[in-house]
Design a protein around this motif. Structure first.
Motif, PDB file in Angstrom:
ATOM      1  N   LYS A 153       0.843  -1.199   0.000  1.00 56.22           N
ATOM      2  CA  LYS A 153       0.000   0.000   0.000  1.00 56.22           C
ATOM      3  C   LYS A 153       0.876   1.245   0.000  1.00 56.22           C
ATOM      4  N   ARG A 154       1.953   1.181   0.781  1.00 57.17           N
ATOM      5  CA  ARG A 154       2.842   2.337   0.882  1.00 57.17           C
ATOM      6  C   ARG A 154       3.733   2.474  -0.345  1.00 57.17           C
ATOM      7  N   PHE A 155       4.039   1.341  -0.986  1.00 63.52           N
ATOM      8  CA  PHE A 155       4.962   1.381  -2.124  1.00 63.52           C
ATOM      9  C   PHE A 155       4.447   0.487  -3.258  1.00 63.52           C
ATOM     10  N   PRO A 156       3.338   0.892  -3.907  1.00 62.09           N
ATOM     11  CA  PRO A 156       2.794   0.090  -5.011  1.00 62.09           C
ATOM     12  C   PRO A 156       3.709   0.062  -6.227  1.00 62.09           C
ATOM     13  N   GLN A 157       4.697   0.971  -6.263  1.00 62.95           N
ATOM     14  CA  GLN A 157       5.649   0.992  -7.377  1.00 62.95           C
ATOM     15  C   GLN A 157       6.462  -0.297  -7.447  1.00 62.95           C
ATOM     16  N   TYR A 158       6.385  -1.104  -6.401  1.00 68.43           N
ATOM     17  CA  TYR A 158       7.073  -2.405  -6.387  1.00 68.43           C
ATOM     18  C   TYR A 158       6.799  -3.175  -7.673  1.00 68.43           C
ATOM     19  N   PHE A 159       5.551  -3.137  -8.149  1.00 64.51           N
ATOM     20  CA  PHE A 159       5.164  -3.915  -9.319  1.00 64.51           C
ATOM     21  C   PHE A 159       5.787  -3.399 -10.612  1.00 64.51           C
ATOM     22  N   SER A 160       6.370  -2.224 -10.584  1.00 66.38           N
ATOM     23  CA  SER A 160       6.955  -1.660 -11.800  1.00 66.38           C
ATOM     24  C   SER A 160       8.416  -2.059 -11.991  1.00 66.38           C
ATOM     25  N   PHE A 161       9.002  -2.733 -10.991  1.00 73.19           N
ATOM     26  CA  PHE A 161      10.402  -3.135 -11.101  1.00 73.19           C
ATOM     27  C   PHE A 161      10.522  -4.558 -11.642  1.00 73.19           C
ATOM     28  N   ASN A 162      11.610  -4.801 -12.363  1.00 80.82           N
ATOM     29  CA  ASN A 162      11.848  -6.102 -12.976  1.00 80.82           C
ATOM     30  C   ASN A 162      12.066  -7.172 -11.909  1.00 80.82           C
ATOM     31  N   LEU A 163      11.317  -8.261 -12.015  1.00 78.30           N
ATOM     32  CA  LEU A 163      11.387  -9.304 -10.991  1.00 78.30           C
ATOM     33  C   LEU A 163      12.745  -9.994 -10.967  1.00 78.30           C
ATOM     34  N   SER A 184      11.028   0.447  -0.742  1.00 78.83           N
ATOM     35  CA  SER A 184      11.421   1.674  -1.434  1.00 78.83           C
ATOM     36  C   SER A 184      12.929   1.880  -1.389  1.00 78.83           C
ATOM     37  N   ARG A 185      13.548   1.595  -0.249  1.00 76.99           N
ATOM     38  CA  ARG A 185      15.006   1.755  -0.131  1.00 76.99           C
ATOM     39  C   ARG A 185      15.736   0.683  -0.927  1.00 76.99           C
ATOM     40  N   MET A 186      15.126  -0.474  -1.057  1.00 79.94           N
ATOM     41  CA  MET A 186      15.757  -1.571  -1.773  1.00 79.94           C
ATOM     42  C   MET A 186      15.712  -1.376  -3.287  1.00 79.94           C
ATOM     43  N   LEU A 187      14.640  -0.752  -3.785  1.00 83.99           N
ATOM     44  CA  LEU A 187      14.412  -0.743  -5.231  1.00 83.99           C
ATOM     45  C   LEU A 187      14.587   0.598  -5.936  1.00 83.99           C
ATOM     46  N   LYS A 188      14.377   1.699  -5.252  1.00 79.53           N
ATOM     47  CA  LYS A 188      14.340   2.989  -5.940  1.00 79.53           C
ATOM     48  C   LYS A 188      15.710   3.533  -6.326  1.00 79.53           C
ATOM     49  N   VAL A 189      16.763   2.992  -5.753  1.00 82.31           N
ATOM     50  CA  VAL A 189      18.099   3.542  -5.989  1.00 82.31           C
ATOM     51  C   VAL A 189      18.840   2.773  -7.080  1.00 82.31           C
ATOM     52  N   SER A 190      19.932   3.355  -7.551  1.00 82.83           N
ATOM     53  CA  SER A 190      20.770   2.704  -8.558  1.00 82.83           C
ATOM     54  C   SER A 190      21.515   1.530  -7.939  1.00 82.83           C
ATOM     55  N   ASP A 191      22.123   0.705  -8.784  1.00 81.08           N
ATOM     56  CA  ASP A 191      22.903  -0.427  -8.279  1.00 81.08           C
ATOM     57  C   ASP A 191      24.035   0.053  -7.371  1.00 81.08           C
ATOM     58  N   GLY A 192      24.677   1.140  -7.777  1.00 79.85           N
ATOM     59  CA  GLY A 192      25.783   1.664  -6.979  1.00 79.85           C
ATOM     60  C   GLY A 192      25.331   2.110  -5.604  1.00 79.85           C
ATOM     61  N   GLU A 193      24.207   2.822  -5.552  1.00 79.70           N
ATOM     62  CA  GLU A 193      23.684   3.295  -4.268  1.00 79.70           C
ATOM     63  C   GLU A 193      23.219   2.127  -3.411  1.00 79.70           C
ATOM     64  N   PHE A 194      22.604   1.137  -4.038  1.00 76.71           N
ATOM     65  CA  PHE A 194      22.160  -0.037  -3.274  1.00 76.71           C
ATOM     66  C   PHE A 194      23.357  -0.760  -2.665  1.00 76.71           C
ATOM     67  N   ASN A 195      24.404  -0.955  -3.461  1.00 76.62           N
ATOM     68  CA  ASN A 195      25.599  -1.637  -2.955  1.00 76.62           C
ATOM     69  C   ASN A 195      26.243  -0.851  -1.817  1.00 76.62           C
ATOM     70  N   ALA A 196      26.221   0.479  -1.941  1.00 79.64           N
ATOM     71  CA  ALA A 196      26.787   1.318  -0.881  1.00 79.64           C
ATOM     72  C   ALA A 196      25.981   1.157   0.404  1.00 79.64           C
ATOM     73  N   ARG A 197      24.666   1.116   0.279  1.00 87.51           N
ATOM     74  CA  ARG A 197      23.818   0.932   1.456  1.00 87.51           C
ATOM     75  C   ARG A 197      24.049  -0.440   2.076  1.00 87.51           C
ATOM     76  N   LEU A 198      24.227  -1.430   1.228  1.00 91.98           N
ATOM     77  CA  LEU A 198      24.465  -2.788   1.714  1.00 91.98           C
ATOM     78  C   LEU A 198      25.772  -2.855   2.503  1.00 91.98           C
ATOM     79  N   ILE A 199      26.801  -2.212   1.988  1.00 91.61           N
ATOM     80  CA  ILE A 199      28.097  -2.189   2.684  1.00 91.61           C
ATOM     81  C   ILE A 199      27.967  -1.471   4.019  1.00 91.61           C
ATOM     82  N   ASP A 200      27.256  -0.341   4.033  1.00 87.99           N
ATOM     83  CA  ASP A 200      27.058   0.406   5.279  1.00 87.99           C
ATOM     84  C   ASP A 200      26.340  -0.447   6.321  1.00 87.99           C
TER      85      ASP A 200
END
Length: 211
Positions: A153-163, A184-200
């Motif tokens: 409900k909070r992030f219906p954009q989930y369905f717009s991302f490639n499975l 939203s934090r998992m999907l809305k960012v670029s691969d680089g930003e996601f990897n940076a968040r994962l490392i943090d």
């Protein structure tokens, strides 16, 4: 309408019947409907046609008008009214396309007003296939991610991302390190930003274990 020759050629390749269409009875009524009923600014009509050429071969009375009325009842009015970005929804059949998608989402346990808010927040939801998009992504979200429908409900954009290319890949990376992240934090960012968040998150986890 200012449509470039290259774009016009592409449109005619897609819908060659336009070459023999009667402008007065088949094409002008579409423009008039978009301008007067949907209230698309004249300067945006060109964008509407380029984004969705099917508008030109859609009947006003049997297609565009019923879809427009359905969408207005759903909540596409005022600040959320149909614009040149969402006129593509007007070519969707109410009985065979729009209503089944609303019913599918309501079948998950959402109330009508909750579904309305979801599709207004993310209109592209109404263009997705139930079998090829909604169902497989929902199954993965519920069965593999153990997700909560409240988050959709909070992030219906989930369905717009490639499975395969994004949702599964990033979720599995998080699972490998026993970490979790809001959709939203998992999907809305670029691969680089996601990897940076994962490392943090991994570094923070190490620091917490050392305390």
């Amino acid at each position: 309408m200012g449509i470039e020759r290259s774009a016009l050629g592409r449109i005619l390749d897609m819908f060659p019947q336009l070459l023999t269409a009667d402008p007065s009875n088949q094409i002008y009524p579409v423009f008039e409907f978009l301008l007067n009923n949907v209230e698309i600014p004249f300067s945006d009509i060109r964008k509407c046609i380029i984004r969705c050429p099917r508008l030109l071969v859609s009947g006003v009375e049997n297609q565009l008008k019923p879809a427009f009325e359905f969408l207005m009842k759903l909540g596409f009015v005022g600040a959320n009214r149909i614009t040149c970005r969402t006129t593509v929804l007007l070519v969707s059949n109410v009985d065979h396309t729009l209503t089944p998608k609303i019913d599918f989402l309501m079948g998950l346990g959402f109330e009508y007003n909750e579904v309305a808010k979801m599709v207004i927040r993310s209109p592209v939801l109404l263009t997705f296939s139930i079998e090829n998009n909604f169902r497989p992504k929902l199954e993965y979200f519920l069965e593999e991610m153990k997700g909560d429908l409240e988050e959709l409900k909070r992030f219906p954009q989930y369905f717009s991302f490639n499975l395969e290319g994004k949702i599964k890949k990033r979720h599995q990376m998080l699972m490998q390190h026993r970490l979790s992240m809001p959709l939203s934090r998992m999907l809305k960012v670029s691969d680089g930003e996601f990897n940076a968040r994962l490392i943090d998150m991994r570094l923070q986890l190490v620091e917490e274990r050392q305390l």
